[in-house]
Design a protein around this motif. Structure first.
Motif, PDB file in Angstrom:
ATOM      1  N   LEU A  49       0.836  -1.208   0.000  1.00 59.35           N
ATOM      2  CA  LEU A  49       0.000   0.000   0.000  1.00 59.35           C
ATOM      3  C   LEU A  49       0.869   1.256   0.000  1.00 59.35           C
ATOM      4  N   ASP A  50       1.937   1.240   0.786  1.00 61.72           N
ATOM      5  CA  ASP A  50       2.839   2.389   0.820  1.00 61.72           C
ATOM      6  C   ASP A  50       3.392   2.679  -0.574  1.00 61.72           C
ATOM      7  N   LEU A  51       3.868   1.638  -1.237  1.00 62.73           N
ATOM      8  CA  LEU A  51       4.402   1.822  -2.588  1.00 62.73           C
ATOM      9  C   LEU A  51       3.349   2.392  -3.524  1.00 62.73           C
ATOM     10  N   MET A  52       2.139   1.880  -3.434  1.00 62.37           N
ATOM     11  CA  MET A  52       1.059   2.365  -4.290  1.00 62.37           C
ATOM     12  C   MET A  52       0.807   3.852  -4.064  1.00 62.37           C
ATOM     13  N   PHE A  53       0.685   4.258  -2.808  1.00 60.33           N
ATOM     14  CA  PHE A  53       0.355   5.655  -2.538  1.00 60.33           C
ATOM     15  C   PHE A  53       1.522   6.604  -2.817  1.00 60.33           C
ATOM     16  N   LEU A  54       2.745   6.186  -2.521  1.00 60.39           N
ATOM     17  CA  LEU A  54       3.892   7.038  -2.830  1.00 60.39           C
ATOM     18  C   LEU A  54       4.029   7.239  -4.338  1.00 60.39           C
ATOM     19  N   ALA A  55       3.878   6.161  -5.101  1.00 58.98           N
ATOM     20  CA  ALA A  55       3.937   6.279  -6.555  1.00 58.98           C
ATOM     21  C   ALA A  55       2.751   7.087  -7.081  1.00 58.98           C
ATOM     22  N   TYR A  90      -4.689  12.390   0.781  1.00 58.23           N
ATOM     23  CA  TYR A  90      -3.578  11.620   1.320  1.00 58.23           C
ATOM     24  C   TYR A  90      -3.414  11.800   2.826  1.00 58.23           C
ATOM     25  N   ASP A  91      -3.828  12.900   3.374  1.00 55.69           N
ATOM     26  CA  ASP A  91      -3.647  13.089   4.814  1.00 55.69           C
ATOM     27  C   ASP A  91      -4.972  13.130   5.572  1.00 55.69           C
ATOM     28  N   THR A  92      -5.982  12.468   4.995  1.00 59.78           N
ATOM     29  CA  THR A  92      -7.308  12.407   5.601  1.00 59.78           C
ATOM     30  C   THR A  92      -7.786  10.962   5.633  1.00 59.78           C
ATOM     31  N   LYS A 103      -3.373   7.763   4.395  1.00 66.14           N
ATOM     32  CA  LYS A 103      -2.862   8.525   5.535  1.00 66.14           C
ATOM     33  C   LYS A 103      -1.749   7.798   6.296  1.00 66.14           C
ATOM     34  N   PRO A 104      -1.887   6.489   6.595  1.00 66.49           N
ATOM     35  CA  PRO A 104      -0.797   5.821   7.313  1.00 66.49           C
ATOM     36  C   PRO A 104       0.538   5.856   6.559  1.00 66.49           C
ATOM     37  N   THR A 105       0.473   5.790   5.246  1.00 62.35           N
ATOM     38  CA  THR A 105       1.705   5.861   4.449  1.00 62.35           C
ATOM     39  C   THR A 105       2.379   7.215   4.634  1.00 62.35           C
ATOM     40  N   PHE A 106       1.608   8.276   4.454  1.00 60.20           N
ATOM     41  CA  PHE A 106       2.203   9.608   4.527  1.00 60.20           C
ATOM     42  C   PHE A 106       2.534  10.010   5.966  1.00 60.20           C
ATOM     43  N   ASP A 107       1.827   9.435   6.935  1.00 63.33           N
ATOM     44  CA  ASP A 107       2.221   9.638   8.331  1.00 63.33           C
ATOM     45  C   ASP A 107       3.567   8.966   8.596  1.00 63.33           C
ATOM     46  N   ALA A 108       3.729   7.734   8.102  1.00 62.48           N
ATOM     47  CA  ALA A 108       4.971   6.994   8.332  1.00 62.48           C
ATOM     48  C   ALA A 108       6.168   7.687   7.682  1.00 62.48           C
ATOM     49  N   LEU A 112      10.255  12.596   5.786  1.00 59.22           N
ATOM     50  CA  LEU A 112      10.940  12.709   4.501  1.00 59.22           C
ATOM     51  C   LEU A 112      10.030  13.297   3.427  1.00 59.22           C
ATOM     52  N   VAL A 113       8.797  12.843   3.367  1.00 57.85           N
ATOM     53  CA  VAL A 113       7.845  13.236   2.321  1.00 57.85           C
ATOM     54  C   VAL A 113       6.853  14.220   2.939  1.00 57.85           C
ATOM     55  N   CYS A 114       7.026  15.494   2.637  1.00 55.29           N
ATOM     56  CA  CYS A 114       6.224  16.542   3.275  1.00 55.29           C
ATOM     57  C   CYS A 114       5.068  16.975   2.372  1.00 55.29           C
ATOM     58  N   LEU A 115       3.897  16.424   2.654  1.00 56.85           N
ATOM     59  CA  LEU A 115       2.701  16.772   1.870  1.00 56.85           C
ATOM     60  C   LEU A 115       2.362  18.250   1.968  1.00 56.85           C
ATOM     61  N   ALA A 116       2.558  18.837   3.138  1.00 54.53           N
ATOM     62  CA  ALA A 116       2.210  20.257   3.312  1.00 54.53           C
ATOM     63  C   ALA A 116       3.032  21.138   2.375  1.00 54.53           C
ATOM     64  N   ASP A 117       4.317  20.841   2.219  1.00 53.45           N
ATOM     65  CA  ASP A 117       5.156  21.622   1.306  1.00 53.45           C
ATOM     66  C   ASP A 117       4.674  21.482  -0.130  1.00 53.45           C
ATOM     67  N   ALA A 118       4.335  20.263  -0.515  1.00 57.03           N
ATOM     68  CA  ALA A 118       3.839  20.038  -1.882  1.00 57.03           C
ATOM     69  C   ALA A 118       2.528  20.779  -2.096  1.00 57.03           C
ATOM     70  N   LYS A 119       1.629  20.689  -1.123  1.00 53.95           N
ATOM     71  CA  LYS A 119       0.339  21.382  -1.258  1.00 53.95           C
ATOM     72  C   LYS A 119       0.531  22.896  -1.312  1.00 53.95           C
ATOM     73  N   ASP A 120       1.461  23.420  -0.533  1.00 56.60           N
ATOM     74  CA  ASP A 120       1.737  24.867  -0.578  1.00 56.60           C
ATOM     75  C   ASP A 120       2.221  25.283  -1.969  1.00 56.60           C
ATOM     76  N   ALA A 121       3.116  24.491  -2.553  1.00 55.99           N
ATOM     77  CA  ALA A 121       3.642  24.809  -3.882  1.00 55.99           C
ATOM     78  C   ALA A 121       2.542  24.728  -4.935  1.00 55.99           C
ATOM     79  N   ILE A 122       1.730  23.697  -4.854  1.00 54.38           N
ATOM     80  CA  ILE A 122       0.627  23.545  -5.820  1.00 54.38           C
ATOM     81  C   ILE A 122      -0.369  24.687  -5.669  1.00 54.38           C
ATOM     82  N   ALA A 123      -0.690  25.054  -4.434  1.00 54.97           N
ATOM     83  CA  ALA A 123      -1.624  26.164  -4.198  1.00 54.97           C
ATOM     84  C   ALA A 123      -1.063  27.474  -4.741  1.00 54.97           C
ATOM     85  N   ALA A 124       0.243  27.679  -4.617  1.00 60.52           N
ATOM     86  CA  ALA A 124       0.855  28.902  -5.146  1.00 60.52           C
ATOM     87  C   ALA A 124       0.795  28.917  -6.673  1.00 60.52           C
ATOM     88  N   ILE A 125       1.017  27.775  -7.299  1.00 56.37           N
ATOM     89  CA  ILE A 125       0.891  27.686  -8.756  1.00 56.37           C
ATOM     90  C   ILE A 125      -0.549  27.983  -9.163  1.00 56.37           C
TER      91      ILE A 125
END
Length: 135
Positions: A49-55, A90-92, A103-108, A112-125
């Motif tokens: 599941l982790d591999l699936m969600f990260l990919a 991913y975080d809900t 969520k468990p994947t991104f919590d674990a 290393l993998v910061c969803l908040a940073d990615a969401k901030d960048a996407i929101a700025a775009i």
């Protein structure tokens, strides 16, 4: 009028590299399981599941890349909105997903993998492209 997405795309490149590093930890590089890195027992079901969600997080970027490359601010807004929806999932905890929860994947992998940073960048775009649409 052209928007400059360089800073945001650089932030997303860092996210993709970090996500790829997490994926790599499921390979022969780490003996086939990130259990030691994550500090948990090996769990083939969760690893799959982790591999699936990260990919999955990475594959969404092709739509945004196509939109930016195409130069249509409308397409960039649409792609950004789709990515923001996906990344919010991913975080809900989503009961309708059953045991296949991202969520468990991104919590674990949060250190290393910061969803908040990615969401901030996407929101700025999205904001820059929306301003282009409005003008």
């Amino acid at each position: 009028m052209q928007a400059n997405f360089t800073a945001e795309l650089a932030q997303l490149l860092k996210f993709t590299g970090d996500t790829a590093m997490a994926i790599r930890m499921y390979s022969a590089y780490s003996g086939g399981s990130p259990a030691g890195y994550l500090g948990r027992a090996a769990n083939p079901t969760q690893d799959s599941l982790d591999l699936m969600f990260l990919a999955d997080a990475l594959h969404h970027f092709s739509r945004l890349g196509d939109a930016v490359q195409g130069g249509s601010p409308h397409a960039v807004v649409d792609a950004s909105n789709a990515l923001l929806r996906a990344f919010s999932d991913y975080d809900t905890e989503r009961p309708e997903y059953g045991r296949r929860q991202p969520k468990p994947t991104f919590d674990a992998w949060a250190r290393l993998v910061c969803l908040a940073d990615a969401k901030d960048a996407i929101a700025a775009i999205q904001k820059k492209a929306a301003a282009m649409v409005a003008s």
